[in-house]
Design a protein around this motif. Structure first.
Motif, mmCIF file in Angstrom:
data_model
loop_
_atom_site.group_PDB
_atom_site.id
_atom_site.type_symbol
_atom_site.label_atom_id
_atom_site.label_comp_id
_atom_site.label_asym_id
_atom_site.label_seq_id
_atom_site.Cartn_x
_atom_site.Cartn_y
_atom_site.Cartn_z
ATOM 1 N N ARG A 40 8.565 2.575 5.475
ATOM 2 C CA ARG A 40 9.412 1.502 5.979
ATOM 3 C C ARG A 40 8.585 0.482 6.765
ATOM 4 O O ARG A 40 8.834 -0.721 6.688
ATOM 5 C CB ARG A 40 10.536 2.074 6.837
ATOM 6 N N THR A 41 7.582 0.962 7.499
ATOM 7 C CA THR A 41 6.682 0.050 8.204
ATOM 8 C C THR A 41 5.976 -0.875 7.218
ATOM 9 O O THR A 41 5.930 -2.098 7.409
ATOM 10 C CB THR A 41 5.639 0.831 9.022
ATOM 11 N N ILE A 96 0.853 -1.181 0.000
ATOM 12 C CA ILE A 96 0.000 0.000 0.000
ATOM 13 C C ILE A 96 0.891 1.234 0.000
ATOM 14 O O ILE A 96 1.987 1.227 0.578
ATOM 15 C CB ILE A 96 -0.931 -0.007 1.232
ATOM 16 N N SER A 97 0.441 2.288 -0.644
ATOM 17 C CA SER A 97 1.234 3.515 -0.710
ATOM 18 C C SER A 97 0.997 4.375 0.523
ATOM 19 O O SER A 97 -0.010 4.234 1.228
ATOM 20 C CB SER A 97 0.856 4.308 -1.962
ATOM 21 N N VAL A 98 1.938 5.278 0.764
ATOM 22 C CA VAL A 98 1.810 6.212 1.879
ATOM 23 C C VAL A 98 0.564 7.076 1.695
ATOM 24 O O VAL A 98 -0.172 7.346 2.654
ATOM 25 C CB VAL A 98 3.068 7.096 1.985
ATOM 26 N N LYS A 99 0.315 7.482 0.472
ATOM 27 C CA LYS A 99 -0.856 8.309 0.181
ATOM 28 C C LYS A 99 -2.145 7.588 0.547
ATOM 29 O O LYS A 99 -3.060 8.186 1.129
ATOM 30 C CB LYS A 99 -0.873 8.685 -1.306
ATOM 31 N N GLU A 100 -2.232 6.296 0.228
ATOM 32 C CA GLU A 100 -3.431 5.524 0.558
ATOM 33 C C GLU A 100 -3.602 5.388 2.067
ATOM 34 O O GLU A 100 -4.718 5.463 2.586
ATOM 35 C CB GLU A 100 -3.345 4.145 -0.085
ATOM 36 N N VAL A 101 -2.502 5.179 2.777
ATOM 37 C CA VAL A 101 -2.564 5.038 4.235
ATOM 38 C C VAL A 101 -3.106 6.315 4.864
ATOM 39 O O VAL A 101 -4.008 6.282 5.709
ATOM 40 C CB VAL A 101 -1.167 4.707 4.811
ATOM 41 N N CYS A 102 -2.565 7.443 4.454
ATOM 42 C CA CYS A 102 -2.973 8.724 5.037
ATOM 43 C C CYS A 102 -4.402 9.075 4.640
ATOM 44 O O CYS A 102 -5.159 9.635 5.443
ATOM 45 C CB CYS A 102 -2.015 9.829 4.599
ATOM 46 N N GLY A 103 -4.782 8.723 3.399
ATOM 47 C CA GLY A 103 -6.142 8.987 2.940
ATOM 48 C C GLY A 103 -7.163 8.196 3.740
ATOM 49 O O GLY A 103 -8.235 8.715 4.099
ATOM 50 N N TYR A 104 -6.836 6.954 4.050
ATOM 51 C CA TYR A 104 -7.739 6.108 4.826
ATOM 52 C C TYR A 104 -7.933 6.669 6.226
ATOM 53 O O TYR A 104 -9.033 6.637 6.786
ATOM 54 C CB TYR A 104 -7.182 4.687 4.903
ATOM 55 N N ALA A 105 -6.866 7.185 6.799
ATOM 56 C CA ALA A 105 -6.939 7.733 8.160
ATOM 57 C C ALA A 105 -7.424 9.180 8.172
ATOM 58 O O ALA A 105 -7.623 9.759 9.249
ATOM 59 C CB ALA A 105 -5.569 7.646 8.823
ATOM 60 N N SER A 106 -7.591 9.764 6.991
ATOM 61 C CA SER A 106 -8.051 11.158 6.863
ATOM 62 C C SER A 106 -7.160 12.121 7.640
ATOM 63 O O SER A 106 -7.624 12.935 8.439
ATOM 64 C CB SER A 106 -9.502 11.287 7.343
#
Length: 280
Positions: free
Chosen positions: A220-221, A190-200
């Motif tokens: 890195r995680t 998963i991309s960093v952008k997707e992670v942050c988007g999911y968490a808003s």
């Protein structure tokens, strides 16, 4: 909020089948299972047995390791933070009566139990007294405990007390938990952008929270979680289908997968499987 990430993610060491006098693992109680992968114990290297070498891989966990020397009546402890590169641990016989007892924390849980800046633990092995002097001092109680069951019971009480303190202080961040949940459900692909988007939440703020609560960047995680998922497939499958693995975990091609695996594990998947099966 009690995370249930441990139900979907179980990282492995380089020798997941290793059991016996040299090394044993013990499951934590149900209350600690969401935070702790296991307790583990290693006996002393016998005289004449030579050095004991163990390949240590990035298992996305952090360990508190307590060394108890009953002959010299000393207790020392160290904290091994989350690492992203392999290493070889060498143990030598000392002739003393001693044991090593440890607790292995999942990467999302360390901050709940230790008074430490997580970013300072990344790729580090530190004397616990320098990180959390209070905890290091209490571990001297192990000199009076000679049975594994007693050590586990004592450490569980200590950790449950620490967990209660963390809950009162609200040391867990729900935004980080949401991001970790997304990373684990996508097996790290998963991309960093997707992670942050999911968490808003903005990437800048989320990166700051990850460094504070986990000690690693978001990318890195995710990379380490993906590597561990591949490693689990290597261990569990008779023959790893490389092309299927490339597709499943979002690698660019076979070369990308193999290079990434070797970067974290130090050897190829085939060699890693041979090492894992040494104690089957």
């Amino acid at each position: 909020m009690t995370p249930d990430f441990h139900k979907q993610y179980r990282p492995l060491t380089s020798r997941p089948f290793l059991r016996g006098y040299a090394y044993s693992e013990y499951a934590p109680s149900g209350c600690l299972a969401p935070y702790i992968a296991c307790f583990w114990e290693a006996g002393e290297v016998k005289e004449g047995a030579g050095e004991r070498k163990v390949l240590v891989i990035p298992d996305t966990c952090a360990d508190i390791i307590i060394h108890i020397n009953y002959t010299r009546q000393t207790v020392s402890s160290r904290i091994c933070g989350v690492a992203d590169s392999p290493a070889v641990s060498v143990q030598k016989p000392s002739g003393d009566r001693e044991t090593t007892f440890a607790v292995r924390f999942y990467f999302w849980a360390v901050r709940l139990f230790l008074n430490v800046k997580m970013s300072e633990l990344y790729n580090q092995v530190l004397n616990l007294e320098l990180v959390d002097k209070e905890a290091a001092g209490e571990f001297k109680a192990f000199l009076d405990i000679t049975e594994t069951s007693g050590r586990i019971a004592w450490l569980e009480r200590f950790l449950l007390n620490r967990l209660l303190q963390a809950t009162v202080k609200r040391q867990c961040n729900f935004n980080v938990y949401n991001a970790v949940d997304r990373i684990l459900k996508n097996s790290g692909s998963i991309s960093v952008k997707e992670v942050c988007g999911y968490a808003s939440i903005s990437q800048r703020q989320m990166e700051r929270l990850f460094m504070q609560d986990i000690g690693l960047s978001i990318k890195r995680t995710a990379d380490l979680v993906r590597y561990q998922n591949v490693w689990c497939d290597v261990v569990r499958q008779d023959v790893l289908n490389i092309q299927d693995t490339v597709y499943r975990y979002g690698f660019a091609d076979q070369s990308h997968l193999l290079n990434e695996f070797k970067r974290f594990h130090g050897v190829t998947p085939r060699q890693a499987k041979e090492i894992a099966l040494l104690n089957l």
